[in-house]
Design a protein around this motif. Structure first.
Motif, short mmCIF file in Angstrom:
data_model
loop_
_atom_site.label_atom_id
_atom_site.label_comp_id
_atom_site.label_asym_id
_atom_site.label_seq_id
_atom_site.Cartn_x
_atom_site.Cartn_y
_atom_site.Cartn_z
N ASP A 3 0.82 -1.21 0.00
CA ASP A 3 0.00 0.00 0.00
C ASP A 3 0.85 1.27 0.00
O ASP A 3 0.33 2.38 -0.01
N GLY A 4 2.17 1.10 0.05
CA GLY A 4 3.07 2.24 -0.03
C GLY A 4 3.07 3.14 1.18
O GLY A 4 3.57 4.27 1.13
N THR A 5 2.55 2.66 2.32
CA THR A 5 2.40 3.53 3.49
C THR A 5 3.49 3.37 4.53
O THR A 5 3.62 4.21 5.41
N GLY A 6 4.25 2.30 4.50
CA GLY A 6 5.25 2.17 5.56
C GLY A 6 5.84 0.79 5.65
O GLY A 6 5.77 0.00 4.72
N ARG A 7 6.42 0.51 6.81
CA ARG A 7 7.14 -0.73 7.01
C ARG A 7 6.21 -1.90 7.31
O ARG A 7 5.17 -1.75 7.92
N MET A 8 6.67 -3.06 6.90
CA MET A 8 6.02 -4.32 7.24
C MET A 8 6.59 -4.82 8.56
O MET A 8 7.80 -4.76 8.79
N GLN A 9 5.73 -5.31 9.44
CA GLN A 9 6.17 -5.80 10.74
C GLN A 9 5.66 -7.21 10.97
O GLN A 9 4.49 -7.50 10.75
N ILE A 10 6.55 -8.09 11.41
CA ILE A 10 6.21 -9.47 11.73
C ILE A 10 6.40 -9.65 13.23
O ILE A 10 7.45 -9.30 13.77
N ASP A 11 5.41 -10.22 13.90
CA ASP A 11 5.43 -10.33 15.36
C ASP A 11 5.02 -11.73 15.78
O ASP A 11 3.99 -12.23 15.37
N THR A 12 5.87 -12.37 16.62
CA THR A 12 5.52 -13.68 17.17
C THR A 12 5.07 -13.57 18.62
O THR A 12 4.81 -14.59 19.25
N GLY A 13 4.98 -12.36 19.15
CA GLY A 13 4.52 -12.18 20.53
C GLY A 13 5.66 -12.12 21.52
O GLY A 13 6.83 -12.33 21.20
N ASN A 14 5.33 -11.80 22.77
CA ASN A 14 6.32 -11.69 23.82
C ASN A 14 6.88 -13.05 24.20
O ASN A 14 6.21 -14.06 24.13
N SER A 15 8.12 -13.07 24.61
CA SER A 15 8.74 -14.29 25.11
C SER A 15 9.89 -13.93 26.02
O SER A 15 10.69 -13.05 25.71
N ALA A 16 9.99 -14.60 27.16
CA ALA A 16 11.10 -14.35 28.09
C ALA A 16 12.36 -15.05 27.65
O ALA A 16 13.46 -14.71 28.10
N ASP A 17 12.24 -16.02 26.77
CA ASP A 17 13.38 -16.81 26.34
C ASP A 17 13.90 -16.26 25.01
O ASP A 17 13.21 -16.31 23.99
N PRO A 18 15.16 -15.73 24.98
CA PRO A 18 15.69 -15.19 23.73
C PRO A 18 15.68 -16.20 22.60
O PRO A 18 15.56 -15.85 21.42
N ALA A 19 15.80 -17.50 22.92
CA ALA A 19 15.79 -18.53 21.88
C ALA A 19 14.46 -18.59 21.16
O ALA A 19 14.36 -19.10 20.05
N ASN A 20 13.39 -18.10 21.82
CA ASN A 20 12.06 -18.11 21.22
C ASN A 20 11.70 -16.78 20.59
O ASN A 20 10.53 -16.42 20.49
N ARG A 21 12.73 -16.00 20.19
CA ARG A 21 12.48 -14.73 19.53
C ARG A 21 13.14 -14.67 18.16
O ARG A 21 13.33 -13.61 17.59
N ALA A 22 13.55 -15.81 17.63
CA ALA A 22 14.24 -15.82 16.35
C ALA A 22 13.26 -15.79 15.20
O ALA A 22 12.32 -16.57 15.15
N ILE A 23 13.47 -14.85 14.29
CA ILE A 23 12.63 -14.74 13.09
C ILE A 23 13.55 -14.61 11.89
O ILE A 23 14.47 -13.80 11.89
N GLU A 24 13.31 -15.41 10.88
CA GLU A 24 14.04 -15.32 9.63
C GLU A 24 13.03 -15.01 8.54
O GLU A 24 12.02 -15.71 8.40
N VAL A 25 13.28 -13.95 7.78
CA VAL A 25 12.31 -13.47 6.81
C VAL A 25 13.00 -13.22 5.48
O VAL A 25 14.06 -12.60 5.44
#
Length: 558
Positions: free
Chosen positions: A101-123
């Motif tokens: 839509d040409g309006t801005g950035r795309m954001q991908i969110d998996t939610g909060n997590s206390a464990d850094p290992a559960n915050r990995a996203i590859e896009v």
């Protein structure tokens, strides 16, 4: 066509990279690539601002943690090319797409997590210009060890050039995206995937040509983009077998399908006609004879549109003179040109631009044009896909809905009621009926079913299966017979059934005993249906990433 490529490895909040662009006249090729890694407090990645409006955006995701992701920003409406692929260790993969839509950035969110290992996203994100994604085809191939040979169907009846974007992904390997031009009128194209037990290949096939402005005719496809009728089945859908039979009631003469025609009268400037009360309803008495002098209201109705007295459901919808209010009634009768019309009851008014949920009429409270097959739909021109909204169906409630000792337990959202005798009649002739089968249930072909392998032989059968897998159908009334019914349009401009016969050379309504390719297709489809058990106001279609983009928004004319 132009392509922009962005590859990101992120375990946190942001990742901002620079990409290049090729000349729009040059065939697609990789023009830029960057990778990086940062650590943040959320399983979120904000991608660089997407390109110009109207470009196709394809994103291949791989992440750890929760089994679903949320995508927002930069795109009119995100949709899933396929379901989430998961494996042990809470690692998941999915492919999504949309129109920039040409309006801005795309954001991908998996939610909060206390464990850094559960915050990995590859896009991996790629953009394409010069393509029209208003009617895309999605094809799937499982792991090459599955021994299945998947084919990507062409867009029949359209012809010309197109683009096939293929993503090979798994929960254990980085996604690979490739593309190549295809001829849409050619035969099917092979789709291969990498080795591995969780490997999946997806192809998104689109026409060449620039996508136009996001517009929609509310008279052809009414209601808001997030209404139940315009929201696709989601990746979070939980399915429960519906156990509908191929031969309703064991009756070889059962309609398959029955055509439940509803009058859709969208002529707000037509002469105003009295809608009078008649208690005839389904008693067998003449519906054309009003009971007393009660008038529900006056509705705009062409003088020459008539509906004879019958025992059919005969729902009706009128667009009122304000251009947005829809009034519904049933059963409709009008036996004299220019005369009054009659019904036994009316529903609450519905806003043409609202949620499309009515109350107080029919077995479920939902009636009229909602979910009806419309003229211009399911034609040969859309043979590669199907109708892009949820449908409305009726079932044999005595045999196919679950027993419910109290009326309030006989229906589920979005239904607001059940038949008056539901607590005595529902399920009384059936066996082994799932408790999820209630009035208002959303039925769909599960995402795990490959509809190309159902053995469907007709073009409309394949289209119907596509719609029921991507949007589903709501049970909104009883057939009052051993049959399976689909609601369709008739009106002053003609009917869906007439168009269907012209397009395909056979009748929409047939019987099991006809044993035609069309009835055989319907039987295979009906048996494949399941209840989307977690459909609700906060999770329409089961929630998660929808299988198809939301319909473009509509705004009332000033």
């Amino acid at each position: 066509m132009r392509r922009i490529v962005i590859s990101l490895l992120v375990t946190g909040l942001i990742g901002v990279f620079v990409v290049g662009c090729s000349d729009p006249g040059v065939p697609p090729e990789q023009v830029g690539e960057s990778t990086g890694s940062v650590v943040g407090s959320l399983g979120t990645v904000a991608l660089p601002t997407l390109g110009e409006p109207g470009q196709l955006v394809v994103a291949a995701l791989r992440w750890t943690g929760p089994d679903s992701v949320r995508a927002s920003g930069g795109v009119r409406a995100w949709a899933a090319v396929g379901p989430v692929i998961s494996r042990a260790g809470a690692r998941h993969a999915q492919v999504i797409y949309g129109i920039s839509d040409g309006t801005g950035r795309m954001q991908i969110d998996t939610g909060n997590s206390a464990d850094p290992a559960n915050r990995a996203i590859e896009v991996t994100v790629r953009e394409y210009s010069g393509v029209d994604v208003t009617d895309p085809i999605v094809a799937q191939a499982m792991s090459s060890t599955d021994t299945r040979s998947a084919k990507a169907r062409p867009i029949r009846g359209v012809g010309g050039a197109g683009l096939m974007v293929t993503v090979r992904t798994s929960a254990s390997a980085l996604p690979q995206i490739s593309e190549r031009p295809v001829r849409l009128s050619a035969g099917s194209t092979s789709l291969t995937v990498p080795d591995g037990p969780d490997a999946v290949g997806w192809s998104l096939i689109v026409r060449a040509g620039e996508v136009g402005p996001a517009t929609r005719d509310p008279l052809r496809q009414p209601f808001s983009s997030n209404s139940i009728w315009n929201t696709a089945i989601g990746s979070g859908a939980r399915y429960v077998p519906a156990r509908l039979p191929a031969v309703p009631g064991g009756d070889q003469y059962a309609p398959m399908p029955q055509n439940d025609q509803t009058s859709i009268i969208l002529t707000p400037t037509a002469p105003l006609t009295e809608l009078r009360y008649s208690k005839a309803a389904w008693t067998g008495a003449d519906r054309c004879v009003p009971t007393g002098s009660e008038v529900f209201y006056r509705v705009p109705m062409p003088s020459d549109y008539r509906v004879p007295s019958s025992s059919n459901n005969e729902g009706a919808s009128w667009l009122m003179p304000d251009g947005r209010t829809i009034n519904n009634s049933g059963p409709l009768a009008r036996c004299r040109t220019g005369g009054y019309a009659t019904s036994v009851d009316t529903s609450s008014p519905v806003d043409l631009y609202g949620d499309g949920i009515s109350t107080s009429l029919g077995g479920s409270g939902i009636s009229g044009l909602m979910g009806a097959l419309r003229r211009g739909e399911m034609t040969p021109a859309t043979a590669g896909t199907g109708v892009r909204h949820a449908l409305r169906i009726n079932v044999d409630t005595d045999r196919q809905l679950s027993v419910c000792p109290q009326e309030q337990n006989c229906y589920r959202w979005p239904a607001t009621s059940a038949d008056r005798d539901a607590d005595r009649a529902y399920g009384r002739l059936g066996t082994d009926i799932p408790s999820a089968m209630k009035m208002g249930a959303l039925l769909a072909i599960p995402a795990s079913v490959d509809i190309d392998r159902l053995g469907l032989r007709t073009v409309p059968g394949r289209q119907l299966a596509w719609t029921l897998q991507n949007y589903g159908a709501y049970i909104t009334d009883s057939t009052a017979c051993a049959c399976f019914a689909i609601v369709s349009e008739k009106g002053p401009q003609g009917s869906f059934a007439e168009q269907f016969r012209r397009d395909y050379g056979f009748s929409f309504e047939q019987r099991v005993a006809d044993n035609s390719p069309w009835t055989q297709d319907l039987q295979k489809i009906v048996v494949a249906l399941a209840v989307v058990d977690n459909n609700g106001p906060q999770s329409i279609g089961g929630g998660g990433m929808p299988r198809q983009p939301a319909a473009p928004p509509v705004t009332p004319a000033r």
